[in-house]
Each structure stands twice: as C-alpha cells, then as structure tokens.
Design an enzyme around this catalytic site. Structure first.
Site, PDB file in Angstrom:
ATOM      1  N   HIS A  15       0.821  -1.202   0.000  1.00  0.00           N
ATOM      2  CA  HIS A  15       0.000   0.000   0.000  1.00  0.00           C
ATOM      3  C   HIS A  15       0.861   1.260   0.000  1.00  0.00           C
ATOM      4  O   HIS A  15       0.612   2.200  -0.756  1.00  0.00           O
ATOM      5  CB  HIS A  15      -0.909   0.012   1.235  1.00  0.00           C
ATOM      6  CG  HIS A  15      -2.182  -0.745   1.043  1.00  0.00           C
ATOM      7  ND1 HIS A  15      -2.303  -2.075   1.386  1.00  0.00           N
ATOM      8  CD2 HIS A  15      -3.388  -0.378   0.560  1.00  0.00           C
ATOM      9  CE1 HIS A  15      -3.542  -2.480   1.110  1.00  0.00           C
ATOM     10  NE2 HIS A  15      -4.210  -1.480   0.608  1.00  0.00           N
ATOM     11  N   ASP A  16       1.862   1.285   0.880  1.00  0.00           N
ATOM     12  CA  ASP A  16       2.672   2.491   1.016  1.00  0.00           C
ATOM     13  C   ASP A  16       3.888   2.150   1.865  1.00  0.00           C
ATOM     14  O   ASP A  16       3.781   1.420   2.858  1.00  0.00           O
ATOM     15  CB  ASP A  16       1.853   3.612   1.684  1.00  0.00           C
ATOM     16  CG  ASP A  16       2.584   4.944   1.666  1.00  0.00           C
ATOM     17  OD1 ASP A  16       3.530   5.081   0.879  1.00  0.00           O
ATOM     18  OD2 ASP A  16       2.204   5.844   2.439  1.00  0.00           O
TER      19      ASP A  16
END
Length: 573
Positions: free
Chosen positions: A458-459
């Site tokens: 995701h990040d």
C-alpha cells in the site's frame, strides 16, 4: 451457528457451487457473489429464526435508540454554529444538497468524484468502439467460433492508446517494465528461477518507482529530458502501478504453473469463478498480445478489481452469460452507494475534522463517533470507485471479483473482515502467497508475512507497517478462541452464541483501532483517542455502553448469517 464461528482459514477459497436462485428477503441487502452458494449448508439443520423473539425485540429497541444518536452526534459537530467549525471550514467546498457545503477534503476520492463524468464518457467510448469493432470483426470469424478472442487486437490497440493518453511519454516506461516482466516469464518458463526473478524484479520496480516518483526522463539522460513535458491526463503513473504489479506477477506465476502442468484439469464445460483461476491454459495462450490485453484492460487498469490471468483468458475463451437484469441491478446498487456517500459528505464533515484535528473539547463519545464515521468514509471512498470499474467491466462482458462483499458495519470476525474487504486482493494473496507458503500449515507465520507485504504494498510508511503488524496481532485472539472453544464441540450449547458475541466485541474494537491507525489518524491520533477514553469515568462509561451496543450488533449479525445459511448462502465473512 454463525458462519465465522465455524473453523476456517483467513485466506481459504470459497465454495465453487452455483446458486440455483437469487437470495430472498433481508439477505438481498448484501451483494451476491457467484461462489457463495453451498448445498450442504442449506441442507444442514439450522435453529429456528429469532427475528420475532422477545430477545430480538429488545435488540430492535436498542437499534432504534442508538443508531439515530450515532448519526446525530457527527451531524451536530458539523453544524456551522459549533465552536470548532471555523477550524476546519476552509476544508469544505460548495455542495449541491440542500444548500449544504460538502467535505471534499479527501484527495483520493476528490479526484474520482471530479473525474466521474469524464470516466463515464470514456467508458461509453470504450464500449461503443468495442461494439463497432465486434460487428466488423465477427464477419471474418466462423459462426461456430463462440469465443471472444477476436477482441484481443482491439483491447491491445485501445489499451496502448489509453496508456499514452493517461501517462503521456511515461507510457514508454510502463511498456518497458511490462516487456521485461514478460521476458522473465518466457526465458525461465517452468524453472524455479521464474517465481524468484518475478518477485524480486517486481518488488525492486515498485520500490524504485515509489522512491523516485516514477523516474523523470531528465534523470535518465539529458537527451530525453524534453519528454517530461508530455505528461498526459494522469502523469503520476507510479501511484496506481502497485495494482499493475499484481497482474504482472499473476501472469508470470500462471505461466509458470502452466509450464509445470500444475492446476485443475479442464473439464470442457462451464467453470465457476473459483475454478477459472486454477485451470491452466495451453502455453500458446500465454502470448504477448494476451498479456498486454490482460494487464492494461481499460475498465480495471487504474484501480481493479484484480483478476488473475487465467480467469481473464477463460472469460474470453468461454464468455460468461451476464444478463442485462443483473447488470442493471448492479447499476442501481452503485447509484445508491454514491447517493449515500454524498449524503454523508454533505452532512458529516468528519474528514475535515480529522485532517485539521479540530476535536478540542470533544467528549469521548464525540471523538469516537468521528473515528467511526471516518472509517465508514474510508470504506465508501474505496467501494464507490471499485464498483464503478467493476460495473464498466460487466458492461464489457467481463465479470471480475466483487471487492467489498459486506458493509463495514456488518463485520465481527477479524478473519472474515479480511475475506470481505478488498476481496479480489484477498483472492490474489491466497493464490500467489498464502497457498505457496503452506497455507494453514504455517498460519501465524504466513499471516504476519502477508500483512507485512500488504502494508508495504500500500505504502512504504511506518504507519501502514504498524497497521499490518497490529492486524496480525489482533488475529491471534480469534484463532486462539476457535482452538480453545471449537464450534464442532460447543457450537450447539445455548451459551456459545453469547460467548461468541463477547468475542465479537473485542474483535470489532481491535479492528477499529488497527484501521484507525493505518488509514485515518495514525499512531499519534489513536494515542490521543485512547487517552481521552480512559482518562475519565465519562470515557470509561461510554466504552462500557459501546461494548453493550456492539454485543447487540453482533447478535443481529449472527442471525443475519444464519438467515443466509437457511438459503444455502455461505459467504464466509
């Protein structure tokens, strides 16, 4: 006994049986997924419905009193007359409902919301051109050819044109990465180096483009610096490349298993949505044209839902029957979701309150309601785009997995929640990570590894890494409870449902904490919220009251799933 109190794994595959009829009654509120029907579940003995018992009339009274309070609190906090309103007023935009302003502060959803008319026109252009191409191309194919493989040249041409329109000159970078990944698949075929090189290559690409913002041409060589001026409509191509990466891995792994003849045999008949990914194609179908058509398929390119290559190709080779009635029904459901979300954004400015931390002076109840409604906003801001792109794919004759099976507020099991949230991603993880790592044989190890991967995917941030580890930790109590109180031994006891509801209270509170950390207020925000709750008797009283309300909610959720099972529906979430 509720579905999620039965023994199951977090990432198991669903049943492959097909439902003989559509759901009835309350069960119709939940979106239908093809693999949810199970004849054995329907034929099993079920307790009589509790909907009209005195116990549930008490629950109805609780709902009638508490739910309006849950709506009223954030609505009152969003009033222009509230003392904190000037602190976040600048985050609000001009709205269109009843003279209210709208909380359009979330950048991710704001981009989709403002671009929705253009996306709808683009989808219409795609479907219109595809229809024209079909009418022409069909003249050159034999009438006995019932496949849709003739669409591949159109999909490739349209996808490449779309890529350059979206990313400008950076489309060359995307095509280059796709070509290298395809070269790995073909050069290594069924060798063990295929999965190793595939994962290493895609991991390095994702990390490097994230760290370097997609690489400017000027950073590569001065002679190509002028290409940076051609940015396209969506120049930040690396933002959504994590979705593309999943399709690159899917192609290479499906090709690898096809080379090694791993998978289910092709029966020659109609396959379910759970069989299609597991039945390999002949090696000639793993061609570059099919690969490009799959990876860049326009309806699913930006945000998904995620399909495996095998599933995509089977739907071209053996087209599904997607009725206009089912597609129209999904359109109505999508429109209802947008209307509900717009209503929330116009009457509850919880996103703006959260972003500006304008919660000074809030009581524990007010602070927790801001947190809860922010989680609902996060769920809706993902649900609406995913359902739009899935609707577009359905109109195009492709049926990708449904991403959000249940409403956010209709979850009590940590394991079940992750089967229902971003379901297509869950299915991808099941096929390409969970099962290859041993599945239930190494459950705790694989769960920790999976949620670490999910967080980094995701990040690349500590906040999401903390979220991944919290989720892994919070799964342990549910797994331990199932081991100590197995439903096969105690499921028929009168007290079991109530003990399960107490466990559901703990699960829901832990899931809220983990997702508030990962997607809403971070670690500092959750520390402040917990301090406000536990630092006063008022906060503790509210927590106890909330636990009682969640207990009631869990009982209703249990009965809702029993109602599903009476109709043979086992969504396992």
């Amino acid at each position: 006994m509720p579905t999620d109190l039965r023994p199951s794994a977090a990432f198991e595959l669903d049943s492959s049986e097909q439902p003989p009829s559509t759901p009835k009654g309350l069960v119709r509120l939940t979106v239908t997924i093809p693999s949810s029907y199970n004849a054995q579940v329907k034929s099993a003995q079920h307790p009589p419905p509790r909907w009209r018992t005195p116990e549930f009339f008490v629950y109805y009274l609780v709902f009638a009193l508490v739910v309006p309070m849950m709506v009223w609190i954030p609505y009152r906090l969003s009033s222009p007359t509230h003392p904190n309103f000037p602190l976040y007023e600048r985050r609000l935009s001009q709205g269109w409902m009843f003279g209210r302003r709208v909380d359009n502060s979330d950048g991710q959803y704001r981009s989709f919301r403002s671009g929705l008319p253009s996306l709808a026109l683009f989808a219409g252009a795609f479907l219109g051109l595809k229809r024209i191409y079909t009418l022409v191309a069909r003249r050159f194919y034999h009438a006995s050819d019932r496949t849709n493989l003739y669409q591949v040249p159109f999909l490739v041409a349209f996808s490449i044109a779309m890529l350059f329109g979206l990313h400008g000159a950076s489309a060359v970078k995307v095509v280059f990465i796709l070509s290298l990944n395809y070269a790995i698949a073909k050069a290594t075929s069924g060798s063990m180096t295929n999965p190793i090189l595939t994962w290493v290559f895609n991991g390095l690409v994702l990390f490097s483009i994230e760290r370097n913002s997609g690489f400017k041409f000027s950073s590569l060589h001065s002679s190509v610096a002028d290409l940076d001026a051609w940015q396209g409509l969506y120049p930040r191509w690396w933002i959504s490349f994590n979705i593309t990466m999943l399709r690159l891995i899917s192609f290479n792994m499906d090709h690898y298993w096809a080379c090694r003849h791993v998978g289910l045999p092709d029966s020659g008949g109609v396959m379910s949505d759970k069989q299609r990914p597991r039945v390999p194609h002949s090696l000639e179908f793993y061609s570059f044209a099919n690969y490009v058509a799959y990876v860049l398929y326009p309806p699913l390119y930006i945000a998904g839902p995620i399909m495996t290559f095998n599933d995509f190709m089977w739907q071209l080779r053996r087209p599904l029957t997607i009725t206009p009635r089912s597609t129209f029904g999904y359109l109505v459901r999508f429109a209802a979701c947008i209307l509900a979300f717009e209503t929330i954004l116009h009457f509850m400015y919880v996103g703006a309150i959260k972003d500006t931390k304008a919660w000074a002076g809030y009581s524990a109840a007010e602070l927790c309601m801001v947190g809860l409604w922010n989680l609902i906003v996060v769920w809706l801001k993902l649900l609406v785009p995913w359902r739009f792109f899935r609707l577009w794919a359905l109109f195009g004759g492709i049926d990708p997995p449904e991403n959000m099976v249940r409403c956010l507020a209709n979850n009590y099991s940590t394991l079940g929640f992750w089967r229902a949230w971003h379901r297509s991603y869950n299915l991808w993880i099941t096929r390409y990570i969970y099962i290859p790592l041993g599945g239930t044989r190494n459950r705790l190890f694989t769960v920790v590894l999976i949620f670490t991967f999910v967080a980094l995917w995701h990040d690349l941030s500590f906040r999401l890494l903390a979220w991944g580890w919290l989720v892994s930790l919070f799964i342990v109590p549910e797994v331990a409870a199932r081991f100590l109180l197995p439903p096969s031994k105690f499921g028929d006891r009168p007290w079991y449902r109530h003990v399960g509801a107490l466990g559901a209270v703990l699960n829901i509170l832990m899931m809220m904490i983990a997702n508030l950390v990962g997607f809403v207020i971070g670690t500092d925000g959750i520390k402040y919220m917990l301090h406000q709750v536990f630092s006063s008797w008022e906060g503790i009283r509210f927590l106890l009251f909330s636990c009682a309300c969640i207990f009631v909610d869990a009982q209703v959720m249990f009965e809702y799933r029993e109602e599903e099972e009476r109709q043979g529906i086992s969504r396992r979430c």
